[in-house]
Design a protein around this motif. Structure first.
Motif, PDB file in Angstrom:
ATOM      1  N   ALA A   1       1.907  -4.823   8.282  1.00 46.28           N
ATOM      2  CA  ALA A   1       2.302  -3.964   7.362  1.00 46.28           C
ATOM      3  C   ALA A   1       1.900  -3.697   6.377  1.00 46.28           C
ATOM      4  O   ALA A   1       2.033  -4.065   5.280  1.00 46.28           O
ATOM      5  CB  ALA A   1       4.078  -3.940   7.222  1.00 46.28           C
ATOM      6  N   LYS A   2       0.748  -2.673   5.733  1.00 47.52           N
ATOM      7  CA  LYS A   2       0.536  -2.918   4.397  1.00 47.52           C
ATOM      8  C   LYS A   2       1.285  -2.108   3.454  1.00 47.52           C
ATOM      9  O   LYS A   2       1.088  -1.875   2.147  1.00 47.52           O
ATOM     10  CB  LYS A   2      -0.972  -2.889   4.289  1.00 47.52           C
ATOM     11  CG  LYS A   2      -0.634  -0.760   4.694  1.00 47.52           C
ATOM     12  CD  LYS A   2      -2.157  -0.471   4.503  1.00 47.52           C
ATOM     13  CE  LYS A   2      -2.829   1.394   4.653  1.00 47.52           C
ATOM     14  NZ  LYS A   2      -3.383   1.435   4.228  1.00 47.52           N
ATOM     15  N   VAL A   3       2.572  -2.321   3.716  1.00 50.10           N
ATOM     16  CA  VAL A   3       2.967  -0.903   2.367  1.00 50.10           C
ATOM     17  C   VAL A   3       3.628  -2.175   1.147  1.00 50.10           C
ATOM     18  O   VAL A   3       3.813  -2.160   0.076  1.00 50.10           O
ATOM     19  CB  VAL A   3       4.743  -1.016   3.294  1.00 50.10           C
ATOM     20  CG1 VAL A   3       5.536  -1.550   3.898  1.00 50.10           C
ATOM     21  CG2 VAL A   3       5.567   0.315   1.904  1.00 50.10           C
TER      22      VAL A   3
ATOM     23  N   GLN B   1       6.873  -1.046 -13.086  1.00 44.71           N
ATOM     24  CA  GLN B   1       6.383  -0.224 -11.822  1.00 44.71           C
ATOM     25  C   GLN B   1       5.137  -0.307 -11.263  1.00 44.71           C
ATOM     26  O   GLN B   1       4.227  -0.554 -12.617  1.00 44.71           O
ATOM     27  CB  GLN B   1       6.738   1.618 -12.596  1.00 44.71           C
ATOM     28  CG  GLN B   1       7.516   1.889 -12.929  1.00 44.71           C
ATOM     29  CD  GLN B   1       7.962   3.156 -12.793  1.00 44.71           C
ATOM     30  OE1 GLN B   1       6.285   3.632 -13.938  1.00 44.71           O
ATOM     31  NE2 GLN B   1       9.242   3.511 -13.464  1.00 44.71           N
ATOM     32  N   LYS B   2       4.791  -0.123 -10.304  1.00 47.53           N
ATOM     33  CA  LYS B   2       3.172  -0.112  -9.910  1.00 47.53           C
ATOM     34  C   LYS B   2       3.288   0.885  -8.480  1.00 47.53           C
ATOM     35  O   LYS B   2       4.074   1.615  -8.372  1.00 47.53           O
ATOM     36  CB  LYS B   2       3.223  -1.485  -8.616  1.00 47.53           C
ATOM     37  CG  LYS B   2       1.899  -1.556  -8.106  1.00 47.53           C
ATOM     38  CD  LYS B   2       2.159  -1.608  -7.076  1.00 47.53           C
ATOM     39  CE  LYS B   2       0.118  -0.847  -5.554  1.00 47.53           C
ATOM     40  NZ  LYS B   2       0.626  -0.752  -5.097  1.00 47.53           N
ATOM     41  N   TYR B   3       2.285   1.866  -9.232  1.00 47.64           N
ATOM     42  CA  TYR B   3       1.356   2.416  -8.591  1.00 47.64           C
ATOM     43  C   TYR B   3       0.232   2.631  -7.526  1.00 47.64           C
ATOM     44  O   TYR B   3      -0.666   1.913  -8.489  1.00 47.64           O
ATOM     45  CB  TYR B   3       1.101   3.604  -9.879  1.00 47.64           C
ATOM     46  CG  TYR B   3       2.659   4.795  -9.730  1.00 47.64           C
ATOM     47  CD1 TYR B   3       3.505   5.660  -9.215  1.00 47.64           C
ATOM     48  CD2 TYR B   3       2.426   3.854 -11.246  1.00 47.64           C
ATOM     49  CE1 TYR B   3       5.010   6.012  -9.682  1.00 47.64           C
ATOM     50  CE2 TYR B   3       4.197   4.593 -11.910  1.00 47.64           C
ATOM     51  CZ  TYR B   3       4.926   5.123 -11.482  1.00 47.64           C
ATOM     52  OH  TYR B   3       5.978   5.404 -11.875  1.00 47.64           O
TER      53      TYR B   3
ATOM     54  N   ARG C   1      -6.826  -7.362  -1.058  1.00 44.84           N
ATOM     55  CA  ARG C   1      -6.257  -6.221  -0.548  1.00 44.84           C
ATOM     56  C   ARG C   1      -5.189  -6.069  -0.294  1.00 44.84           C
ATOM     57  O   ARG C   1      -4.335  -6.740  -0.005  1.00 44.84           O
ATOM     58  CB  ARG C   1      -7.572  -5.941   1.400  1.00 44.84           C
ATOM     59  CG  ARG C   1      -8.281  -5.818   1.664  1.00 44.84           C
ATOM     60  CD  ARG C   1      -9.592  -5.145  -0.544  1.00 44.84           C
ATOM     61  NE  ARG C   1      -8.787  -3.649  -0.373  1.00 44.84           N
ATOM     62  CZ  ARG C   1      -9.977  -2.696   0.360  1.00 44.84           C
ATOM     63  NH1 ARG C   1     -10.551  -2.668   1.434  1.00 44.84           N
ATOM     64  NH2 ARG C   1      -9.292  -1.549  -0.021  1.00 44.84           N
ATOM     65  N   GLY C   2      -4.647  -4.802  -1.032  1.00 42.15           N
ATOM     66  CA  GLY C   2      -2.894  -4.151  -1.426  1.00 42.15           C
ATOM     67  C   GLY C   2      -2.968  -5.403  -2.609  1.00 42.15           C
ATOM     68  O   GLY C   2      -1.699  -5.164  -3.153  1.00 42.15           O
ATOM     69  N   GLY C   3      -4.123  -6.336  -3.703  1.00 40.96           N
ATOM     70  CA  GLY C   3      -3.237  -7.157  -4.712  1.00 40.96           C
ATOM     71  C   GLY C   3      -2.744  -6.401  -6.084  1.00 40.96           C
ATOM     72  O   GLY C   3      -2.488  -7.376  -6.240  1.00 40.96           O
ATOM     73  N   SER C   4      -2.820  -5.259  -6.047  1.00 39.47           N
ATOM     74  CA  SER C   4      -2.015  -4.623  -7.264  1.00 39.47           C
ATOM     75  C   SER C   4      -0.210  -4.816  -6.773  1.00 39.47           C
ATOM     76  O   SER C   4       0.195  -5.425  -8.008  1.00 39.47           O
ATOM     77  CB  SER C   4      -2.499  -3.190  -7.099  1.00 39.47           C
ATOM     78  OG  SER C   4      -4.004  -2.860  -7.531  1.00 39.47           O
ATOM     79  N   ASP C   5      -0.024  -4.784  -5.594  1.00 37.40           N
ATOM     80  CA  ASP C   5       1.151  -5.218  -5.442  1.00 37.40           C
ATOM     81  C   ASP C   5       1.632  -6.602  -6.347  1.00 37.40           C
ATOM     82  O   ASP C   5       2.467  -7.024  -6.884  1.00 37.40           O
ATOM     83  CB  ASP C   5       1.767  -5.325  -4.037  1.00 37.40           C
ATOM     84  CG  ASP C   5       1.381  -3.621  -3.201  1.00 37.40           C
ATOM     85  OD1 ASP C   5       1.592  -2.998  -3.953  1.00 37.40           O
ATOM     86  OD2 ASP C   5       1.307  -4.321  -2.300  1.00 37.40           O
ATOM     87  N   LEU C   6       1.063  -7.684  -5.953  1.00 36.00           N
ATOM     88  CA  LEU C   6       0.645  -9.514  -6.119  1.00 36.00           C
ATOM     89  C   LEU C   6       0.956  -8.945  -8.029  1.00 36.00           C
ATOM     90  O   LEU C   6       1.349  -9.634  -8.684  1.00 36.00           O
ATOM     91  CB  LEU C   6      -0.488  -9.741  -5.804  1.00 36.00           C
ATOM     92  CG  LEU C   6      -0.163 -11.361  -6.473  1.00 36.00           C
ATOM     93  CD1 LEU C   6       0.714 -12.437  -5.360  1.00 36.00           C
ATOM     94  CD2 LEU C   6      -1.680 -12.361  -5.539  1.00 36.00           C
TER      95      LEU C   6
HETATM   96 MG    MG Z   1      -0.761  -1.312  -0.751  1.00 35.59          MG
END
Ligand code: MG
Ligand code: ADP
Ligand code: ASP
Length: 400
Positions: free
Chosen positions: A207-209, A5-7, A149-154
């Motif tokens: 789309a940074k979602v 899970q990622k928050y 940026r947004g790298g926690s998704d990765l």
């Molecule tokens: Mg993000």
């Protein structure tokens, strides 16, 4: 099941929200799942750290930036693990290094080369919930890196891939992937499913979602990826293979990228090798050049325009001014890129024409265009960005 899970930042934005995340994690644990939880920094934290560095310089040394920025995620991972332990659910927090995330050495946008899952697996075997600080790794020499940026998704997708997890759930502050950013167009519709390729385009186009590289990796490793809200129990959006989606829309979504800047080089000598030398130097410095336009030459000279991410403009400027005299160079920060994406475009004509007339009807001038099999992107003046998104959303009847 083994679930990653990622928050995201908003979901862990306050101490109360971190506690709510703990409750949600516990619920999944009590349903019998093994859990690895990846967390972002509390919302606004990464930007705040960047501003701190910019107090000293606009071009801070990148290795130090990574040590600075990785701290944000470490704070949240420790807090969530503390909360879980206190609630009676044994948990261990890990930095990127402890989680075995080995990257290359491109500071501030490193790529993950390999994940050594020994430590994570050991903790899971001992019945622990593993909480990993997202967005970071370490080079094989031991230098701390961040993943863009947004790298926690990765981080989440890479860990899910390495552990062969059954599911990777990305919890965020919207219910899933919409036809466009619901903050810009409230009539946007949530998609139940979207193909990896379309999601990859949307993410790459603003789309940074989901972070684009996380989607690319999910596709490569065949990770079952779902985005959903951390604030409710709604179903979310499944990102999956194209063949799993029965009915393909011609256009699935509209994206707006505000992180764009244009560099124009005027009066360059029109001879072989000029473009090569410029773009090689930018590539060597890991600057992502996007749209490129070269005008038809007149009197042996020509103009060359291209876009780079706004947050890389200062670095790009530095490089360009080493190559060319500064009076030939122009910079424009006041642009955005608006794009339409859909696999159905492959087999339909007239899709581009419809986009151009939708913008023309709003009197919006298109300054650059680029297309691929499943997308059309247009650079326009920044002030028209959101209007353009709404006009296109309507033109393709995405609100229906
Ligand atoms: Mg993000
Ligand atoms: P997190 O902090 O959870 O990683 P982000 O802010 O990175 O969340 O991404 C979620 C945001 O992405 C939403 O709040 C929304 O404004 C934006 N967004 C942009 N395009 C879309 C889209 N097509 N569908 C859903 N959200 C989108
Ligand atoms: N905190 C990092 C960022 O704001 C990474 C992330 O949130 O995914 O970009």
């Amino acid at each position: 099941m083994l679930i990653v899970q990622k928050y995201g930042g908003t979901s862990v934005g306050t101490l109360e929200r971190i506690r709510a995340v703990a409750d949600r994690v516990i619920e999944s644990k009590q349903n019998g799942n093994d859990l690895v939880v990846v967390v972002s920094a509390m919302s606004g934290e990464t930007n705040k750290l960047i501003e701190y560095a910019e107090f000293f310089t606009k071009t801070p040394s990148q290795a130090e930036m990574d040590i600075l920025l990785s701290a944000g995620e470490r704070v949240t991972s420790a807090l969530l693990a503390i909360a879980l332990n206190e609630l009676g659910f044994p948990s261990v927090a890990m930095s990127g290094r402890q989680a075995g995330i080995i990257t290359d050495g491109f500071h501030t946008k490193a790529r993950i080369n390999h994940i050594d899952t020994t430590f994570i697996k050991e903790a899971l075997d001992n019945g622990k919930i593993v909480v990993v600080a997202g967005f970071q790794g370490v080079t094989k020499e031991g230098r701390v890196t961040t993943l863009g940026r947004g790298g926690s998704d990765l981080s989440a997708v890479a860990i899910a891939g390495a552990l062969e997890a059954d599911l990777c759930e990305i919890f965020t502050d919207v219910d899933g992937v919409y036809t466009t950013d619901p903050r810009i167009e409230p009539k946007a519709k949530k998609l139940d499913k979207i193909s990896y390729d379309e999601m990859l385009e949307l993410a790459s186009l603003g789309a940074k979602v989901l972070q684009n590289r996380s989607v690319e990796l999910a596709k490569k490793l065949n990770v079952n990826l779902i985005t959903r809200s951390s604030f409710n129990k709604n179903e979310g959006t499944l990102i999956t293979k194209e063949e799993n989606i029965m009915e393909q829309a011609i256009v699935s979504g509209i994206a707006l990228d505000k992180n764009q800047a244009r560099i124009t080089l005027r009066g360059v000598v029109d001879k072989p090798g000029i473009a090569a030398s410029i773009f090689k130097k930018l590539a060597d410095n890991n600057i992502n050049v996007d749209m490129i336009i070269q005008n038809v030459g007149v009197d042996g000279t020509t103009n060359l325009g291209f876009t780079v991410p706004q947050n890389e403009l200062e670095f790009a400027k530095k490089i360009m001014e080493e190559l060319q005299s500064s009076e030939k160079l122009e910079y424009d920060n006041d642009i955005v890129k608006v794009s339409i994406v859909g696999v159905g475009m492959k087999s339909h004509s007239g899709v581009a024409a419809m986009a151009f007339s939708a913008l023309a009807n709003e009197n919006i001038n298109i300054e650059m265009i680029s297309t691929s099999e499943i997308k059309i992107s247009m650079v326009i003046q920044a002030k028209y960005g959101e209007l353009a998104v709404r006009a296109l959303h309507k033109a393709y009847r995405l609100d229906k």
